[in-house]
Design an enzyme around this catalytic site. Structure first.
Site, PDB file in Angstrom:
ATOM      1  N   GLY A   1       0.044  -5.940  -2.592  1.00  0.00           N
ATOM      2  CA  GLY A   1       1.319  -6.610  -2.396  1.00  0.00           C
ATOM      3  C   GLY A   1       1.401  -7.289  -1.041  1.00  0.00           C
TER       4      GLY A   1
ATOM      5  N   GLU B   1       1.882  -7.954   2.653  1.00  0.00           N
ATOM      6  CA  GLU B   1       1.638  -7.074   3.785  1.00  0.00           C
ATOM      7  C   GLU B   1       1.995  -7.772   5.086  1.00  0.00           C
ATOM      8  OE1 GLU B   1      -2.294  -5.552   3.903  1.00  0.00           O
ATOM      9  OE2 GLU B   1      -2.021  -4.227   2.180  1.00  0.00           O
TER      10      GLU B   1
ATOM     11  N   SER C   1      -5.371   4.363  -1.001  1.00  0.00           N
ATOM     12  CA  SER C   1      -5.046   2.939  -1.031  1.00  0.00           C
ATOM     13  C   SER C   1      -6.234   2.142  -1.562  1.00  0.00           C
ATOM     14  CB  SER C   1      -4.692   2.459   0.379  1.00  0.00           C
ATOM     15  OG  SER C   1      -4.466   1.071   0.399  1.00  0.00           O
ATOM     16  N   SER C   2      -5.960   1.243  -2.505  1.00  0.00           N
ATOM     17  CA  SER C   2      -6.996   0.353  -3.032  1.00  0.00           C
ATOM     18  C   SER C   2      -7.218  -0.773  -2.023  1.00  0.00           C
ATOM     19  CB  SER C   2      -6.573  -0.220  -4.386  1.00  0.00           C
ATOM     20  OG  SER C   2      -6.391   0.802  -5.329  1.00  0.00           O
TER      21      SER C   2
ATOM     22  N   ASN D   1      -0.921   5.207   2.868  1.00  0.00           N
ATOM     23  CA  ASN D   1      -1.281   5.715   1.549  1.00  0.00           C
ATOM     24  C   ASN D   1      -2.568   6.492   1.669  1.00  0.00           C
ATOM     25  OD1 ASN D   1      -1.480   6.232  -1.148  1.00  0.00           O
ATOM     26  ND2 ASN D   1      -2.010   4.167  -1.762  1.00  0.00           N
TER      27      ASN D   1
ATOM     28  N   SER E   1       0.829  -1.196   0.000  1.00  0.00           N
ATOM     29  CA  SER E   1       0.000   0.000   0.000  1.00  0.00           C
ATOM     30  C   SER E   1       0.867   1.251   0.000  1.00  0.00           C
ATOM     31  CB  SER E   1      -0.908  -0.004   1.235  1.00  0.00           C
ATOM     32  OG  SER E   1      -1.705   1.151   1.270  1.00  0.00           O
ATOM     33  N   GLY E   2       0.552   2.170  -0.909  1.00  0.00           N
ATOM     34  CA  GLY E   2       1.309   3.407  -1.025  1.00  0.00           C
ATOM     35  C   GLY E   2       2.465   3.354  -1.983  1.00  0.00           C
TER      36      GLY E   2
ATOM     37  N   THR F   1      -2.019   1.803  -8.046  1.00  0.00           N
ATOM     38  CA  THR F   1      -3.207   2.348  -8.717  1.00  0.00           C
ATOM     39  C   THR F   1      -2.826   3.374  -9.776  1.00  0.00           C
ATOM     40  OG1 THR F   1      -4.481   1.990  -6.693  1.00  0.00           O
ATOM     41  CG2 THR F   1      -5.402   3.497  -8.316  1.00  0.00           C
TER      42      THR F   1
END
Length: 1432
Positions: free
Chosen positions: A441, A443, A213-214, A210, A161-162, A166
């Site tokens: 990704g 985590e 973040s998605s 992020n 994330s971040g 996206t």
């Protein structure tokens, strides 16, 4: 890794802060030494050589620093990768780097100007190996592979994330929309891009890592048609984080759409939602006040963008409002207050005046009482009977949150379905597709739960697919080159995947526990320990020491501990059926009913794709669906793997450089952690296990010719044989290299060894050359020194002799000077003594004389006093007498003068009244004269000076007549006045004298007029100011009448000419008609079937014939025929343009100008005139479009890659990187071996266009504008490609580019096209070529660059300096200090990297004087069959 390290070599040693630091070897290391002596920044250290650490990794040569492909490094290991990424990111501001088939992207946390349309144009159609790393390069590679091989492609974008996943996916889709777009299907690309803001609003949220973040994974399949254009798309989503709807940790937010609705609550259409601020809702205020607003974003603007996207995708506004009503209802549901009651809180209730529940019920159109009842009760089946049981307060709150999550999940699923229906191809089925996978990704947090477990499970599957694909590419390369290879071993994570999804794996045991009536996390944890630690131990499973409700999995990236708390509830995702039935019965909102319509169970598909549904009556199989979240995720993941395996994958690994979101800040610890997690290091390990370095034989021979035997120009076979003969001598171990069909392969470190051997050979040769040069310089220096010594001696002796002669000469002169000086001194002393003696005598004699005078004066002093007193008295008495006489005389004289003046004034008073009566008659006569002068002015038509002269003559004549009359009256007046006033005779004489003087002056002016008319006019103007002022008004009236007369006369002439022309046109005899210029190439396209033959016609023939026909119809009064002729011509021209190249839109119009000498048409053809103007612009644009299409494929090969100066590069192969990337297209070598277009091809195309336009007699100014546009295309395309290609940035290539541009510049000047600015547009490319050739070391060089490169921006100069790569040992890399100096010099300029290739210069069609034409002069060919137009 080499086992011997030499002095002054650089190695990498571990560091707790920087992970790896560089160290210098201070002592040679030999096999068996226990320590390695190193020097780092902190001082001298002893590095122990103890297994398993072994020797420290070697550093790569300086020539490989900042390499854009990690697999091209000589030493492939973790510190080399980390250092290369750091250098490119911090020093070169390059966020993209290749790692074999993987594109590593670092998030810059800043806006970079590298994603514009000009960048897309630069990467479109280019080879991936030739361009700088970029997300567009990966997209272009996927697009080209799809169109060439007709095989589906996938772009897998992953990262934590971040990291920028996206954004990378958005830019990839944008690239496909631009490159794969078509003019007839612009709405398809627009709909594909419009899906991004919608999915970001409902699927993205702010997290601690992020701001956007998605919280779900998505796979978008972009379908392409037969022509390579986008015709549709489809989206699949994975594992939406529904728990975020009801809970957020501190400093995080819920999904963006909720905050957008709250921020837009004051809009008129949003007031019905009864929303307040985000801080008033429980589902949006859990992250704290600081997280309510994201810096740099506006939720109101984002909602408007989301609504526009819905509109583009065909969602009507009323349905959008229904969706917003459901989202607002979810917020109000979170504010419903459920209170506990009963003994021990085993019951719960909702207050009857609960406002939030009322608003929720009203928005969704459900019964408030029923919803309040079933939120606090549940239905149970006991022995075939239905019981309603109240729920405790905590359970009721959980049921409320479960309902909110279920509603949002259903809404998310409906939105995705609606988007897919809008993006689905309508006309045809896609021939192939490119899938873009934007997935979470790996985590790991302090507390990891079910979501992290699923995410890491998905990454395990993707890593397995990635490893196998990389391994497969390596093996295919070896097979293609026919190498004798053994199987490469790589770490397969299949045991870890089997632990999760295998039989009795974690997911199976989790589903089994969820089916148990009283299943719990503790029971599930015990089963995990028994199965995977006791019964069947797994190396990837561990039990924590201090916890019985957690487990540890050893993933490929890291070891992660998961807490079992919440696994069962999130896997079940249970929601009770009673509230769902209430929502399903909604009559107000059709969308609510649609969301919760129950589908039949079967085929392994659940009606609730994101969860289970418990119902009351019926059997257990009917009460509960068996598809858990884990089972569904495993099925969708397997489907995704099948899709990826059936396509050609392309990988993008996004890296988060720091956790502070600071622009261009690199944290090595975080970077290494992500590199290990995303599989980049595994790719390097697989490459290092085989032959990571590979060169073609030509490239190897060009680089290491000094180590090989033979020289001169050789064939490909000779080069290959030379390489095969020399390598065994250079590298004794045959296992370290291998010969292929077209390449030679090396293991890790061997290229560095060859570089060292090459440097030693060059150093030895340099030493020999230096010894000979130094000897020659020493001998030459000795000869020069000896000659200089003799010369100095000769000159010294001569100087000493001359000095002695001068001394003797000076001595003789001194004696003469002394003699003369002494004589002069004695003479001066004598003269001084004599002068002093004379002076003393004079003073003595004067003193005696004065003394004698004083004695005499003292004796006569008394007599003088008496004489002076007497003389003064006599003088005063005489003065008084004279003064008295003078005063008496003055009084008499003044009395007499006063009397005379009185008489004179009396007579003068009587004469003034008489003259006033006379003047009245004269004024009347002057007015009559003025009227006569005004009448005569009307007859003066041309020259104002003549009119003034005429008025002057009239005034003189009138004054003569007046003089005669005044003469007679003067005699009468004189007779009467003489009797009364004699004294006035003098004044009358004076008046007559003045009058005669005035007449004489006027006569003099008249006589002088014939000689000097200009002076006369000035004199008359001064004398007659009053007359001129009175005539001004009449003159203005006269000029107005004159203008009106001129206009009527011109109108009369026009009408007379028109009548004469009508008479002449009827007989077609000696017709003269001036034609307005119309581009000849436009009318040559009137007939599609005769386009080719029209080029051979005389220029302007079609225009002349058409104009004569229209003029004849207009003069004959047939307006309908004139309009029909023009309309038919316009229609035919449009058809011809459409047939030859498709319609283009006109953007620029030339001003309408009409010649004042033309006879106007009686028919109104203004609309057709505008249509012709549009056709001119359209034909001009179509001509340029065709030319640009023909030039575009050959611009870069001709202007950048072609070698117009033979032998400059030192190799016959195409210049490029010395190393080809692994996995590149094998046919690239064959393409490169073909003939490269040269500047001759570009000049040939331009010459053909210039010849064609010249034959059609186009005006020079229009040709200059056309070639100015084409020159901009050439310059911008070449410069953009230069800025993105590292292999083009060298001194030799700059010289080649400058020579190629000079040819184009010379061609433009030879055609006379430099006046239109075409040559000036080449200045940026010329300066870029000069930048590659000038010195780039000192501060003076930086200042010279500032004064030289005025047409380049700071970004462009820094980019060229960054990409500058030495192709020989005589060149050096540009230092970072020099680049920073240049940046300081250029500070303040706007950032601009690439030029706008699509820039369109405004075009102006010049207005030329129309040439006269006659019908009998037109040479009409018989092939046109229109000779009947000419009468015999």
């Amino acid at each position: 890794m080499p086992m011997v390290k030499e002095l002054d070599s650089y190695v990498w040693v571990p560091d707790p802060e920087a992970v790896w630091v560089s160290a210098k070897l201070l002592k040679d290391y030999n096999l068996g030494d226990e320590n390695v002596v190193l020097q780092i920044s902190d001082g001298r250290v002893q590095y122990p050589v103890v297994p398993p650490s072994g020797l420290p990794p070697l550093a790569n040569p300086d020539i490989l620093e900042g390499e854009n492909d990690l697999t091209a490094l000589s030493f492939l290991h973790e510190p080399a990768v980390l250092h290369n990424l750091r250098v490119r990111f911090l020093d070169y501001s390059s966020i993209y780097t290749y790692c074999g088939i993987v594109l590593v992207a670092l998030n810059p946390y800043d806006q970079l100007p590298i994603y514009g349309e000009e960048v897309i144009d630069a990467y479109s159609g280019q080879d991936m190996a030739d361009m700088e790393p970029h997300i567009f390069s990966v997209a272009e590679e996927a697009y080209r592979t799809m169109t060439r091989e007709e095989k589906n492609q996938s772009i897998i974008i992953s990262g934590e994330s971040g990291a920028g996943k996206t954004v990378s996916a958005k830019f990839t889709m944008r690239y496909f929309a631009v490159v794969g777009g078509a003019a007839q299907q612009t709405s398809v690309e627009e709909r594909v891009l419009a899906s991004n803001p919608i999915m970001e609003s409902i699927g993205n949220a702010k997290t601690t890592r992020n701001d956007n973040s998605s919280r779900f994974g998505k796979y978008i399949e972009i379908g392409f048609g037969r022509k390579g254009d986008i015709i549709g798309a489809n989206m699949r989503t994975y594992l939406l984080e529904k728990s975020r709807v009801v809970f957020q940790v501190l400093q995080e937010r819920n999904y963006h759409i909720f905050y957008q609705l709250c921020a837009s609550r004051d809009l008129p259409e949003m007031r019905v939602l009864k929303l307040g601020g985000a801080e008033t809702f429980r589902y949006t205020n859990q992250g704290g006040e600081d997280s309510m607003q994201i810096p740099g974003t506006d939720d109101v603007v984002d909602l408007e963008r989301t609504r526009n996207a819905f509109t583009i995708l065909g969602v009507p506004p009323d349905q959008q409002m229904e969706l917003f009503r459901i989202l607002a209802a979810v917020l109000h549901l979170g504010n419903v207050n459920i209170q506990a009651s009963g003994r021990g809180g085993d019951r719960s209730y909702i207050d009857g005046e609960e406002r939030s529940l009322s608003v929720f019920s009203k928005l969704l159109g459900v019964e408030r009482t029923q919803m309040a009842h079933w939120l606090c009760h549940r239905r149970l089946a006991v022995g075939g009977e239905m019981l309603v049981k109240p729920m405790p307060g905590q359970q009721s709150l959980e049921a409320r949150d479960a309902l909110a999550k279920h509603v949002y999940g259903q809404l998310f699923t409906w939105t995705v379905t609606r988007l897919n229906s809008a993006l689905r191809a309508q006309s045809e089925q896609p021939k192939s597709f490119i899938g873009v996978l934007d997935i979470y990704g790996f985590e790991t947090f302090e507390r990891n739960s079910f979501e992290q477990f699923c995410i890491n499970y998905a990454n395990e599957k993707l890593q397995q697919q990635f490893n196998r694909h990389v391994f497969q590419l390596e093996q295919e390369e070896y097979v293609r080159e026919e190498l004798p290879w053994s199987r490469i071993e790589f770490s397969d994570n299949q045991p870890c995947i089997a632990l999760i999804e295998g039989q009795l794996g974690l997911l199976d045991l989790l589903d089994e526990e969820c089916r148990m009536p009283k299943g719990s996390e503790e029971s599930w944890a015990r089963k995990l320990y028994d199965q995977h630690q006791s019964n069947n131990p797994s190396p990837h499973f561990r039990k924590p020491r201090m916890s019985n409700t957690a487990f540890i999995i050893l993933h490929f990236a890291d070891t992660v501990q998961y807490e079992c708390d919440g696994f069962l509830d999130k896997n079940r995702d249970t929601v009770f059926e009673e509230p769902i039935n209430i929502l399903r019965a909604s009559q107000v909102s059709p969308l609510v009913s649609e969301l919760f319509q129950q589908e039949p169970v079967g085929g392994g598909k659940s009606s609730l794709p994101n969860g289970n549904l418990r119902s009351g009556p019926g059997k257990r199989a009917q009460r509960e669906h068996k598809l858990t979240v884990g089972f569904q995720f495993r099925q969708s993941l397997q489907l995704l793997m099948d899709t990826l395996n059936s396509t050609t994958p392309h990988y993008v690994r996004c890296i988060k450089p720091n956790d502070l979101k600071e622009p261009f800040v690199f944290d090595p610890k975080r970077a290494v952690q992500q590199l290990r997690a995303c599989g980049v290091l595994e790719t390097i390990r697989i490459s290092a296990a085989g032959y990571p370095s590979r060169w073609t034989y030509a490239e190897f021979f060009s680089r290491y010719r000094v180590l090989l035997r033979g020289g001169g120009v050789q064939t490909q076979e000779q080069i290959q044989a030379s390489c095969q003969m020399a390598l065994p001598e250079l590298i004794p171990d045959p296992e370290q290299y291998c010969f292929g069909k077209t390449k030679v392969f090396f293991r890790a470190g061997q290229v560095a060894l060859l570089e060292r051997l090459r440097a030693e050979r060059l150093r030895a040769a340099g030493v020999i050359i230096q010894s000979w040069v130094r000897g020659w310089l020493g001998r030459r220096r000795y000869i020069k020194t000896r000659w200089a010594t003799l010369t100095i001696q000769r000159y010294t002796r001569g100087a000493l002799a001359r000095r002695l002669a001068d001394i003797l000469r000076y001595t003789k002169a001194a004696l003469v000077i002394q003699k003369t000086y002494r004589m002069v001194a004695i003479r001066q002393m004598f003269l001084m003594i004599r002068e002093a003696t004379v002076t003393i005598q004079a003073f003595t004699r004067g003193l005696l004389a004065r003394r004698q005078y004083r004695l005499v004066r003292k004796r006569w002093h008394k007599a003088v006093l008496l004489q002076s007193a007497v003389r003064g008295w006599l003088t005063r008495r005489a003065y008084r007498r004279v003064r008295a006489a003078i005063v008496l005389m003055q009084c008499c004289v003044r009395r007499r003068a006063a009397r005379r003046e009185l008489v004179k004034l009396k007579a003068e008073a009587r004469s003034v009244e008489k003259f006033r009566e006379l003047n009245k008659g004269m004024e009347v006569k002057l007015m009559q004269l003025q009227l006569r002068a005004d009448l005569k002015v009307l007859f003066v038509l041309m020259d104002p000076k003549q009119s003034l002269l005429f008025l002057c003559l009239q005034e003189v004549q009138a004054l003569r007549v007046e003089r005669n009359c005044l003469g007679k009256e003067k005699e009468d007046l004189t007779t009467r006045l003489l009797e009364q006033e004699t004294a006035q005779e003098g004044r009358s004489i004076h008046n007559r004298y003045l009058f005669s003087v005035r007449l004489s002056i006027i006569f003099v002016i008249i006589c002088f007029m014939s000689m000097h008319p200009e002076c006369v006019v000035q004199a008359v103007a001064q004398e007659g100011k009053t007359l001129t002022a009175e005539l001004d008004e009449e003159r203005r009236k006269y000029q107005g009448l004159l203008r009106e007369f001129t206009r009527l006369e011109q109108r009369y002439e026009n009408l007379r000419e028109m009548s004469m022309l009508t008479e002449v046109l009827t007989h077609y005899i000696q017709l003269h008609i001036p034609l307005a210029w119309v581009p000849a190439f436009l009318f040559c396209l009137c007939d599609v079937s005769m386009v080719d033959s029209a080029l051979s016609l005389p220029p302007g023939l079609a225009a002349s014939v058409l104009f004569l026909c229209v003029r004849q119809a207009d003069c004959s009064g047939d307006k309908t025929r004139a309009r029909s002729l023009c309309t038919a011509a316009v229609t035919a021209m449009k058809g011809a343009l459409k047939e030859k190249g498709g319609g283009l839109q006109a953007e620029e119009h030339h001003p309408n100008r009409e010649d004042e000498d033309l006879v106007p048409l009686t028919s109104d053809l203004s609309e057709l005139n505008r249509a012709l103007s549009d056709l001119c612009i359209q034909a001009y644009q179509q001509l340029l479009s065709i030319s640009e299409t023909r030039l575009q494929p050959i611009i870069v090969p001709a202007m950048l890659e072609s070698e117009m100066i033979p032998g400059l590069s030192g190799s016959g192969v195409k210049l490029g990187n010395f190393r080809k990337r692994a996995g590149s297209d094998p046919r690239a070598v064959e393409r490169n071996a073909g003939e490269t277009p040269s500047m001759a091809a570009v000049l040939r195309e331009l010459g053909a266009l210039h010849t064609a336009l010249s034959r059609q007699a186009l005006p020079p100014t229009l040709m200059e504008q056309a070639f100015r546009q084409l020159t901009h295309l050439l310059s911008a395309s070449a410069l953009n490609s230069l800025l993105l290609r590292k292999d083009m940035c060298s001194w030799s290539r700059g010289l080649q580019i400058r020579y190629n541009v000079s040819q184009l510049e010379e061609w433009l000047r030879s055609r006379g096209l430099q006046a239109g600015g075409a040559v000036a547009l080449l200045e940026p490319l010329i300066q870029a070529a000069q930048l590659l050739q000038v010195g780039k070391k000192t501060e003076a060089d930086a200042q010279a660059l500032v004064h030289t490169c005025t047409a380049l921006s700071t970004q462009q100069i820094v980019k060229i300096l960054t990409l500058y790569t030495p192709h020989s040992d005589l060149e050096e890399r540009v230092t970072l200090n020099f680049i920073r100096t240049v940046q300081v010099q250029y500070r303040g300029q706007p950032p601009q990297l690439l030029m706008d290739v699509r820039r369109v210069f405004p075009v102006t069609f010049p207005y030329l004087p129309p040439p006269p034409v006659r019908a009998d002069q037109l040479d009409i060919p018989d092939s046109l069959k229109i000779s009947f137009l000419r009468r015999p």
